[in-house]
Design a protein around this motif. Sequence first.
Motif, PDB file in Angstrom:
ATOM      1  N   UNK A 108       0.841  -1.201   0.000  1.00 22.75           N
ATOM      2  CA  UNK A 108       0.000   0.000   0.000  1.00 22.75           C
ATOM      3  C   UNK A 108       0.875   1.250   0.000  1.00 22.75           C
ATOM      4  N   UNK A 109       1.949   1.221   0.758  1.00 20.43           N
ATOM      5  CA  UNK A 109       2.871   2.361   0.804  1.00 20.43           C
ATOM      6  C   UNK A 109       3.471   2.631  -0.577  1.00 20.43           C
ATOM      7  N   UNK A 110       3.842   1.556  -1.279  1.00 16.83           N
ATOM      8  CA  UNK A 110       4.363   1.699  -2.648  1.00 16.83           C
ATOM      9  C   UNK A 110       3.335   2.404  -3.533  1.00 16.83           C
ATOM     10  N   UNK A 111       2.087   1.938  -3.455  1.00 18.39           N
ATOM     11  CA  UNK A 111       1.019   2.490  -4.298  1.00 18.39           C
ATOM     12  C   UNK A 111       0.778   3.958  -3.991  1.00 18.39           C
ATOM     13  N   UNK A 112       0.744   4.293  -2.711  1.00 20.14           N
ATOM     14  CA  UNK A 112       0.518   5.689  -2.317  1.00 20.14           C
ATOM     15  C   UNK A 112       1.657   6.577  -2.810  1.00 20.14           C
ATOM     16  N   UNK A 113       2.883   6.054  -2.746  1.00 21.59           N
ATOM     17  CA  UNK A 113       4.026   6.815  -3.228  1.00 21.59           C
ATOM     18  C   UNK A 113       3.963   7.063  -4.718  1.00 21.59           C
ATOM     19  N   UNK A 114       3.540   6.050  -5.469  1.00 21.49           N
ATOM     20  CA  UNK A 114       3.419   6.199  -6.912  1.00 21.49           C
ATOM     21  C   UNK A 114       2.305   7.172  -7.281  1.00 21.49           C
ATOM     22  N   UNK A 115       1.231   7.166  -6.507  1.00 18.01           N
ATOM     23  CA  UNK A 115       0.143   8.131  -6.746  1.00 18.01           C
ATOM     24  C   UNK A 115       0.652   9.561  -6.553  1.00 18.01           C
ATOM     25  N   UNK A 116       1.470   9.758  -5.526  1.00 11.33           N
ATOM     26  CA  UNK A 116       2.038  11.081  -5.274  1.00 11.33           C
ATOM     27  C   UNK A 116       2.962  11.518  -6.411  1.00 11.33           C
ATOM     28  N   UNK A 117       3.570  10.532  -7.060  1.00 12.35           N
ATOM     29  CA  UNK A 117       4.478  10.838  -8.184  1.00 12.35           C
ATOM     30  C   UNK A 117       3.741  10.841  -9.527  1.00 12.35           C
ATOM     31  N   UNK A 118       2.415  10.776  -9.451  1.00  9.56           N
ATOM     32  CA  UNK A 118       1.544  11.013 -10.607  1.00  9.56           C
ATOM     33  C   UNK A 118       1.748  10.030 -11.761  1.00  9.56           C
ATOM     34  N   UNK A 119       1.912   8.737 -11.422  1.00 10.47           N
ATOM     35  CA  UNK A 119       1.959   7.738 -12.492  1.00 10.47           C
ATOM     36  C   UNK A 119       0.552   7.552 -13.052  1.00 10.47           C
ATOM     37  N   UNK A 120       0.464   6.961 -14.235  1.00 13.38           N
ATOM     38  CA  UNK A 120      -0.834   6.749 -14.884  1.00 13.38           C
ATOM     39  C   UNK A 120      -1.465   5.412 -14.516  1.00 13.38           C
ATOM     40  N   UNK A 121      -0.628   4.458 -14.111  1.00  8.95           N
ATOM     41  CA  UNK A 121      -1.137   3.163 -13.662  1.00  8.95           C
ATOM     42  C   UNK A 121      -0.092   2.499 -12.781  1.00  8.95           C
ATOM     43  N   UNK A 122      -0.528   1.496 -12.028  1.00  6.51           N
ATOM     44  CA  UNK A 122       0.364   0.757 -11.139  1.00  6.51           C
ATOM     45  C   UNK A 122       0.351  -0.716 -11.526  1.00  6.51           C
ATOM     46  N   UNK A 123       1.526  -1.302 -11.670  1.00  9.59           N
ATOM     47  CA  UNK A 123       1.654  -2.743 -11.841  1.00  9.59           C
ATOM     48  C   UNK A 123       1.885  -3.354 -10.474  1.00  9.59           C
ATOM     49  N   UNK A 124       0.870  -4.014  -9.927  1.00 10.47           N
ATOM     50  CA  UNK A 124       0.901  -4.486  -8.543  1.00 10.47           C
ATOM     51  C   UNK A 124       1.086  -5.997  -8.493  1.00 10.47           C
ATOM     52  N   UNK A 156      -9.091   7.548  -1.105  1.00 12.99           N
ATOM     53  CA  UNK A 156      -9.446   8.454  -2.191  1.00 12.99           C
ATOM     54  C   UNK A 156      -8.604   8.320  -3.437  1.00 12.99           C
ATOM     55  N   UNK A 157      -7.894   7.184  -3.579  1.00 14.11           N
ATOM     56  CA  UNK A 157      -7.036   6.992  -4.749  1.00 14.11           C
ATOM     57  C   UNK A 157      -7.634   5.897  -5.639  1.00 14.11           C
ATOM     58  N   UNK A 158      -7.956   6.275  -6.879  1.00 10.93           N
ATOM     59  CA  UNK A 158      -8.640   5.360  -7.795  1.00 10.93           C
ATOM     60  C   UNK A 158      -7.835   5.113  -9.073  1.00 10.93           C
ATOM     61  N   UNK A 159      -6.539   5.079  -8.936  1.00  4.50           N
ATOM     62  CA  UNK A 159      -5.643   4.871 -10.068  1.00  4.50           C
ATOM     63  C   UNK A 159      -5.803   3.446 -10.626  1.00  4.50           C
TER      64      UNK A 159
END
Length: 211
Positions: A108-124, A156-159
Amino acid sequence: MISNLHYISQGKTPEEHLKNIHKMCVAGANWVQLRLKDETFETVLKTAKAGKDICDEFQVKLIINDFPEIAHKVDAHGVHLGKEDECPLEARKLLGPDKIIGGTANTLKDCEGLCEKQVDYIGLGPFRFTTTKKKLSPILGAEGYQKLLSNLRAGGKFIPVIAIGGITLEDIPILAKSGVQGVAISGHLNAQAEPEKILQKIKQQFSEKQL
């Protein structure tokens, strides 16, 4: 728009990667990630140029793994960055606002960090054990995806999130229900004599989930 199916290139040589990319484009893939490991910058650049020509012929999006500079040089659709790669914000400065930037996450921390860095999608991932990665993060499984996505959305993150790691056709129904937007597959598709049938089934199951 992020595809429901990301084909991750695989092969023992750059030529095999290109052969498999062409095979998947013919089969109906619409998103290809060129993932060449342990090769020189020049070799990856040369292979990326050839891969871009193939993808352009079939109107397929090409994403370059690890190398924003190469994505920029060949005018690929974007770049996918691992946890130890260049910061997505730096890649954005180079590639501009219209290119796609994805990032790898395991927590979850990884995902939140990537959201802050404004990526377009996450490979989880990884969903399960896979031999395509040398340094494998802790395995998530379907329950891990459901819990993590629930927490991410509660914040509130829906990436868009793409499941990665050892995924086969049989896993798609449960992954679609977990809330991921799509899957990234490599070895399972390469092993198919008729990958177009697998591609069709995967797209169908995700489209049914969205109805």
